[in-house]
Scaffold this active site. Structure first.
Site, PDB file in Angstrom:
ATOM      1  N   ASP A 228       0.880  -1.174   0.000  1.00 56.28           N
ATOM      2  CA  ASP A 228       0.000   0.000   0.000  1.00 56.28           C
ATOM      3  C   ASP A 228       0.917   1.223   0.000  1.00 56.28           C
ATOM      4  OD1 ASP A 228      -2.141   1.779   0.330  1.00 56.28           O
ATOM      5  OD2 ASP A 228      -2.424   1.330   2.456  1.00 56.28           O
ATOM      6  N   ARG A 297     -13.983  -4.760  -5.449  1.00 55.68           N
ATOM      7  CA  ARG A 297     -14.514  -3.831  -4.438  1.00 55.68           C
ATOM      8  C   ARG A 297     -16.026  -3.693  -4.613  1.00 55.68           C
ATOM      9  NH1 ARG A 297     -11.828   0.050  -2.139  1.00 55.68           N
ATOM     10  NH2 ARG A 297     -13.412  -0.268  -0.558  1.00 55.68           N
TER      11      ARG A 297
HETATM   12  N1  NVA Z   1      -3.649   3.405   3.419  1.00 49.41           N
HETATM   13  C1  NVA Z   1      -4.303   4.112   2.351  1.00 49.41           C
HETATM   14  C2  NVA Z   1      -5.372   3.267   1.749  1.00 49.41           C
HETATM   15  C3  NVA Z   1      -6.085   3.864   0.569  1.00 49.41           C
HETATM   16  C4  NVA Z   1      -7.169   2.986   0.030  1.00 49.41           C
HETATM   17  C5  NVA Z   1      -4.867   5.420   2.857  1.00 49.41           C
HETATM   18  O1  NVA Z   1      -5.460   5.433   3.921  1.00 49.41           O
HETATM   19  O2  NVA Z   1      -4.693   6.439   2.183  1.00 49.41           O
HETATM   20  N1   CP Z   2      -8.791   1.160  -2.388  1.00 50.69           N
HETATM   21  C1   CP Z   2      -9.572   2.219  -2.138  1.00 50.69           C
HETATM   22  O1   CP Z   2     -10.203   2.368  -1.085  1.00 50.69           O
HETATM   23  O2   CP Z   2      -9.595   3.136  -3.155  1.00 50.69           O
HETATM   24  P1   CP Z   2     -10.290   4.565  -3.125  1.00 50.69           P
HETATM   25  O3   CP Z   2      -9.492   5.416  -2.173  1.00 50.69           O
HETATM   26  O4   CP Z   2     -10.214   5.062  -4.537  1.00 50.69           O
HETATM   27  O5   CP Z   2     -11.699   4.415  -2.640  1.00 50.69           O
END
Ligand code: NVA
Ligand code: CP
Length: 312
Positions: A228, A297
């Site tokens: 991530d 998703r």
């Molecule tokens: N760890 C990331 C996940 C995004 C889907 C965030 O919180 O920005």
């Molecule tokens: N993976 C995810 O939550 O993507 P978004 O931030 O685009 O919703």
């Protein structure tokens, strides 16, 4: 599985059977959608989509999942409503609960989504907080199940920021579903002790294996490598510090080779910062799989709404 009326705030609240049931329902809804069949289970239901933080996948998934099942989604962005500016969470929750049948929340504090659930009286779904991202795990697990035909026993290595919402939720989900789960991160980015020990208890029940390490050798034998972003939403000021800490943990061809398997898949919740947590070549090699994960998703979020609010 009967989840009617339940909120979906963290995977801690769900049994392995319930998580498996949501994956089964998602697979069923996905197969139907591929045949052009959508449902009516959310007919007459109004669904609020509160977003304090931006989103592509989660917003689109809740919107399409809701419309596919005959419901009405209403997007409430951070500058559109009083929440957090002029009105308390408790009051906003009580108002929305009188009008809407279900509420999705994406934002900062886990406490906010919990208060929304407590005071609205309708099912509330966590579309990501600083602490957890539970709907993402359902999509990840559906994608893994499609690839490997099972979850229990799979070796899943999460590399990078080991204490963010993704790491926390993947650890909970993996511990519940019997995976061989590894958090590979520098010590200063390990998950909280309390959560690790809770997950160790889940692992005793499920037969999961849980490892938290800073040793890159831990990728050996991985069926899946997951990463991530190094800076989650709201942490943009930490960019330089994270690059320095996490550069050795970049998912690149050398790390993929260290698994010793050609069959290892790569997962990313997206959005990805290529050149940072993953190299462009690894990302592109696994792009079809990663975008299957993104598509999932929608099917999994639809399943959560149908199971907790739908008439079936
Ligand atoms: N760890 C990331 C996940 C995004 C889907 C965030 O919180 O920005
Ligand atoms: N993976 C995810 O939550 O993507 P978004 O931030 O685009 O919703």
């Amino acid at each position: 599985m009967n989840l009617k009326g339940r909120s979906f705030l963290t995977l801690k609240d769900f049994t392995p059977e319930e998580i498996g049931g949501l994956l089964d329902l998602a697979a069923e809804l996905k197969a139907k959608k591929k045949q052009g069949i959508t449902g009516n289970s959310l007919k007459g239901k109004n669904i609020a989509l509160i977003f304090e933080k931006p989103s592509t996948r989660t917003r689109s998934s809740f919107t399409i999942g809701c419309v596919d099942e005959g419901g009405h989604p209403e997007y409430l962005g951070r500058d559109d409503i009083q929440l957090g500016h002029k009105e308390s969470v408790e009051d906003t929750a009580r108002v929305l609960g009188r009008m809407f049948d279900g509420i999705e929340f994406r934002g900062f504090a886990q406490e906010t989504v919990e208060k929304l659930a407590k005071y609205s009286g309708v099912p509330v779904w966590n579309g990501l907080t600083d602490e957890y991202h539970p709907t993402q795990i359902l999509a990840d697990f559906l994608t893994l199940r499609e690839q490997f035909g099972k979850l229990a026993g799979l070796k899943l290595v999460y590399v990078g920021d080991g204490r963010n919402n993704m790491a926390n939720s993947l650890m909970i989900g993996s511990a519940k579903m019997g995976l061989d789960f590894v958090i590979l991160a520098p010590k200063s980015l390990w998950p909280g002790e309390e959560l690790i020990s809770l997950c160790r208890n889940y692992a005793v029940e499920s037969g999961a294996k849980l490892t938290v390490t800073d040793d890159i050798g831990a990728v050996e034998g991985a069926d899946a490598i997951y990463t991530d972003v190094w800076c989650s939403m709201g942490e943009e000021d930490k960019a330089a510090e994270r690059v320095a800490l996490l550069a050795p943990y970049q998912v690149n061809a050398a790390m993929m080779a260290k698994t010793g398997k050609d069959s290892t898949v790569f997962l990313h919740c997206l959005p990805a910062v290529k050149g940072k947590e993953v190299t462009e070549d690894v990302f592109e090699k696994h792009a079809d799989f990663v975008f299957d994960e993104a598509e999932n998703r929608m099917h999994t979020i639809k399943a959560v709404m149908v199971a907790t609010l739908g008439e079936r």
